[in-house]
Motif scaffolding. Structure first.
Motif, PDB file in Angstrom:
ATOM      1  N   ALA A  71       2.708  -4.121  -4.673  1.00  0.00           N
ATOM      2  CA  ALA A  71       2.529  -3.597  -3.314  1.00  0.00           C
ATOM      3  C   ALA A  71       3.876  -3.271  -2.680  1.00  0.00           C
ATOM      4  O   ALA A  71       4.030  -2.242  -2.014  1.00  0.00           O
ATOM      5  CB  ALA A  71       1.757  -4.600  -2.463  1.00  0.00           C
ATOM      6  N   THR A  72       4.868  -4.119  -2.908  1.00  0.00           N
ATOM      7  CA  THR A  72       6.211  -3.870  -2.384  1.00  0.00           C
ATOM      8  C   THR A  72       6.818  -2.636  -3.044  1.00  0.00           C
ATOM      9  O   THR A  72       7.375  -1.773  -2.366  1.00  0.00           O
ATOM     10  CB  THR A  72       7.122  -5.097  -2.617  1.00  0.00           C
ATOM     11  N   ALA A  73       6.704  -2.539  -4.363  1.00  0.00           N
ATOM     12  CA  ALA A  73       7.250  -1.388  -5.095  1.00  0.00           C
ATOM     13  C   ALA A  73       6.590  -0.084  -4.646  1.00  0.00           C
ATOM     14  O   ALA A  73       7.242   0.961  -4.592  1.00  0.00           O
ATOM     15  CB  ALA A  73       7.071  -1.582  -6.596  1.00  0.00           C
ATOM     16  N   ALA A  74       5.303  -0.149  -4.312  1.00  0.00           N
ATOM     17  CA  ALA A  74       4.573   1.043  -3.861  1.00  0.00           C
ATOM     18  C   ALA A  74       4.764   1.299  -2.367  1.00  0.00           C
ATOM     19  O   ALA A  74       4.178   2.223  -1.811  1.00  0.00           O
ATOM     20  CB  ALA A  74       3.093   0.899  -4.185  1.00  0.00           C
ATOM     21  N   GLU A  75       5.573   0.448  -1.726  1.00  0.00           N
ATOM     22  CA  GLU A  75       5.879   0.578  -0.293  1.00  0.00           C
ATOM     23  C   GLU A  75       4.623   0.550   0.563  1.00  0.00           C
ATOM     24  O   GLU A  75       4.450   1.358   1.481  1.00  0.00           O
ATOM     25  CB  GLU A  75       6.711   1.835  -0.028  1.00  0.00           C
ATOM     26  N   ILE A  76       3.730  -0.389   0.256  1.00  0.00           N
ATOM     27  CA  ILE A  76       2.500  -0.541   1.028  1.00  0.00           C
ATOM     28  C   ILE A  76       2.825  -1.317   2.311  1.00  0.00           C
ATOM     29  O   ILE A  76       3.281  -2.454   2.249  1.00  0.00           O
ATOM     30  CB  ILE A  76       1.407  -1.266   0.199  1.00  0.00           C
ATOM     31  N   GLN A  77       2.599  -0.685   3.449  1.00  0.00           N
ATOM     32  CA  GLN A  77       2.913  -1.288   4.744  1.00  0.00           C
ATOM     33  C   GLN A  77       1.674  -1.829   5.450  1.00  0.00           C
ATOM     34  O   GLN A  77       1.783  -2.678   6.326  1.00  0.00           O
ATOM     35  CB  GLN A  77       3.588  -0.247   5.650  1.00  0.00           C
ATOM     36  N   ALA A  78       0.505  -1.300   5.102  1.00  0.00           N
ATOM     37  CA  ALA A  78      -0.751  -1.688   5.744  1.00  0.00           C
ATOM     38  C   ALA A  78      -1.881  -1.512   4.749  1.00  0.00           C
ATOM     39  O   ALA A  78      -1.754  -0.746   3.792  1.00  0.00           O
ATOM     40  CB  ALA A  78      -1.003  -0.822   6.982  1.00  0.00           C
ATOM     41  N   VAL A  79      -2.949  -2.250   4.968  1.00  0.00           N
ATOM     42  CA  VAL A  79      -4.126  -2.109   4.110  1.00  0.00           C
ATOM     43  C   VAL A  79      -5.337  -1.791   4.966  1.00  0.00           C
ATOM     44  O   VAL A  79      -5.389  -2.201   6.119  1.00  0.00           O
ATOM     45  CB  VAL A  79      -4.383  -3.381   3.254  1.00  0.00           C
ATOM     46  N   PRO A  80      -6.288  -1.036   4.438  1.00  0.00           N
ATOM     47  CA  PRO A  80      -6.219  -0.421   3.116  1.00  0.00           C
ATOM     48  C   PRO A  80      -5.263   0.771   3.104  1.00  0.00           C
ATOM     49  O   PRO A  80      -5.085   1.440   4.108  1.00  0.00           O
ATOM     50  CB  PRO A  80      -7.655   0.038   2.866  1.00  0.00           C
ATOM     51  N   THR A  81      -4.670   1.001   1.943  1.00  0.00           N
ATOM     52  CA  THR A  81      -3.872   2.211   1.708  1.00  0.00           C
ATOM     53  C   THR A  81      -4.433   2.874   0.463  1.00  0.00           C
ATOM     54  O   THR A  81      -4.634   2.219  -0.553  1.00  0.00           O
ATOM     55  CB  THR A  81      -2.377   1.895   1.508  1.00  0.00           C
TER      56      THR A  81
END
Length: 119
Positions: A64-74
């Motif tokens: 999730a960090t590598a994919a730069e996920i800031q909020a869910v759902p994404t």
């Protein structure tokens, strides 16, 4: 085809070995994720030619960090190994259907037109 859980170990392989992959980054504690889940599952059943992956961000924090996920759902979409779309927020079924059509119609083999190429 139903959705499939993807982890950091098989994420890259899933993206690179399939023509079109939709990835739902979600969490068990996320209300909007629970609302989007059935919509995503139904779309996966209606589009067996697309891989519909799900990534639990709590079990795959590094991914999730590598994919730069800031909020869910994404929702992330990869076509032919390239990320072509990423957006946070639950989608309505009609919006997801439109996105599926658009993703299927994108032709990555064509060079994007620039102002110079029209001259």
């Amino acid at each position: 085809m139903a959705t499939q859980a993807v982890s950091a170990q098989d994420f890259e392989e899933t993206i690179n070995k399939n023509k079109l992959v939709f990835v739902d980054f979600w969490a068990t504690w996320c209300g909007p994720c629970k609302a989007f889940g059935p919509v995503y599952e139904k779309a996966s059943e209606e589009n067996p030619d697309i891989v519909f992956a799900k990534v639990d961000i709590d079990q795959n924090q590094e991914l999730a960090t590598a994919a730069e996920i800031q909020a869910v759902p994404t929702l992330m979409i990869a076509k032919e190994g390239q990320i072509i779309f990423k957006q946070a927020g639950a989608l309505r079924a009609s919006d997801l259907d439109d996105l599926i059509k658009q993703a299927k119609n994108i032709d990555l083999s064509q060079e994007p037109e620039t102002a110079d190429s029209k001259a």
